[in-house]
Design a protein around this motif. Structure first.
Motif, mmCIF file in Angstrom:
data_model
loop_
_atom_site.group_PDB
_atom_site.id
_atom_site.type_symbol
_atom_site.label_atom_id
_atom_site.label_comp_id
_atom_site.label_asym_id
_atom_site.label_seq_id
_atom_site.Cartn_x
_atom_site.Cartn_y
_atom_site.Cartn_z
ATOM 1 N N ALA A 184 1.239 -1.120 -0.217
ATOM 2 C CA ALA A 184 0.173 0.203 0.094
ATOM 3 C C ALA A 184 0.919 1.638 -0.256
ATOM 4 C CB ALA A 184 -1.077 -0.560 1.497
ATOM 5 N N VAL A 185 0.438 2.506 -0.400
ATOM 6 C CA VAL A 185 1.017 3.578 -0.161
ATOM 7 C C VAL A 185 -0.237 4.873 -0.789
ATOM 8 C CG1 VAL A 185 1.094 3.876 -3.396
ATOM 9 C CG2 VAL A 185 2.624 4.949 -1.793
ATOM 10 N N SER A 186 0.609 5.692 0.280
ATOM 11 C CA SER A 186 -0.950 6.814 0.145
ATOM 12 C C SER A 186 -0.929 7.983 -1.352
ATOM 13 C CB SER A 186 -0.242 8.074 1.159
ATOM 14 O OG SER A 186 0.540 8.417 1.325
ATOM 15 N N ARG A 187 -2.188 8.474 -0.924
ATOM 16 C CA ARG A 187 -2.680 9.247 -2.557
ATOM 17 C C ARG A 187 -1.203 10.339 -3.292
ATOM 18 N NH1 ARG A 187 -7.432 6.976 -1.507
ATOM 19 N NH2 ARG A 187 -8.566 6.063 -3.105
ATOM 20 N N GLY A 188 -1.147 10.633 -1.309
ATOM 21 C CA GLY A 188 -0.300 11.561 -1.480
ATOM 22 C C GLY A 188 0.686 11.142 -2.316
ATOM 23 N N GLN A 189 2.047 10.535 -1.424
ATOM 24 C CA GLN A 189 3.557 9.949 -2.055
ATOM 25 C C GLN A 189 3.312 9.822 -3.437
ATOM 26 O OE1 GLN A 189 5.273 6.889 0.756
ATOM 27 N NE2 GLN A 189 6.571 8.679 0.827
#
Length: 259
Positions: free
Chosen positions: A176-181
């Motif tokens: 998983a990864v944040s949208r911002g990143q």
């Protein structure tokens, strides 16, 4: 990493990733052009500094003004219901609208894009075909395959770039990864020459975000020149077995690259 300001077009600019890419591009001082269908809605969602280009990626005749004179194009668009028309067709139409221009292309697809047996198989196959169009275009490109959006823990901010697309469970266990990143990585790829001709999966693990991602890009293997698939990808979707319309599109894109 500091670069000279560019003119950057964001496709899918009012989506959950696209609007963050627009904001990141503006914050970096680039002239930022947002491709939108509804200018009124876009003006409510996007930074005032963003310049709006009204068009529709499924309608090629609306795209020439949007792509004219750009240095880079970041493609974040997608559709669960119409992947052939939007995910794939949008990339095809944007490339056709360039008409000889050679901007940097940064395309966002998805982790697990090479999984043929996934529950999301139909969607992923069209995303994979869009990747192939970009590679066949002869343009400088980066293809980013993010993991599951915003399902990372609060202390998981260290971006990890993977290759080979081996995480194909179709669940958040793939990463998983944040949208911002994701937006930060997409915009970092716009400027980094070390990111050219790289395809990678993006997840976040425990740790912090580095100030400069150049070394992360540099550590990746390049895609082989002329290859349709990414380095280390499983060769499980033979181009000879693709629909004729897809093969025709690839031939057209390749011919334009050779012109």
């Amino acid at each position: 990493m500091t670069t000279a300001p560019m003119t950057v077009l964001v496709v899918g600019a009012t989506g959950s990733i696209g609007r963050l890419v627009v904001a990141e591009s503006v914050a970096q001082g680039h002239t930022t052009r947002a491709l939108v269908r509804d200018a009124g809605r876009a003006r409510r969602l996007l930074p005032a500094e963003a310049r709006l280009a009204v068009g529709e990626i499924t309608q090629p005749d609306t795209l020439s003004g949007a792509v004219d004179g750009v240095d880079a194009i970041v493609l974040t668009h997608g559709s669960m219901s119409s992947p052939e028309t939007v995910d794939y067709g949008g990339v095809r139409n944007v490339l056709a609208a360039l008409d000889g221009q050679k901007p940097r292309i940064v395309l966002m697809t998805a982790i697990g894009v090479t999984a043929r047996s996934s529950a999301y198989g139909h969607l992923l196959e069209w995303k994979r075909r869009s990747e192939r169009l970009v590679r066949a275009s002869g343009l400088p490109y980066t293809i980013v395959r993010p993991g599951w959006f915003d399902m990372n823990g609060p202390d998981e901010r260290r971006p990890v770039f993977l290759q080979g697309d081996t995480r194909r469970s179709g669940t958040p266990a793939d990463g998983a990864v944040s949208r911002g990143q994701i937006a930060q990585v997409l915009m970092a790829a716009v400027a980094a020459r070390e990111a050219v001709r790289r395809t990678f999966e993006l997840v976040a693990e425990q740790g912090s975000t580095p100030g400069d991602m150049t070394q992360l890009f540099a550590a990746l293997d390049e895609d082989a020149p002329g290859a349709l698939d990414a380095v280390r990808d499983e060769a499980n979707m033979p181009s000879a077995q693709e629909p004729q319309r897809v093969r025709d599109d690839l031939a057209t894109v390749s011919a334009s690259a050779d012109a």
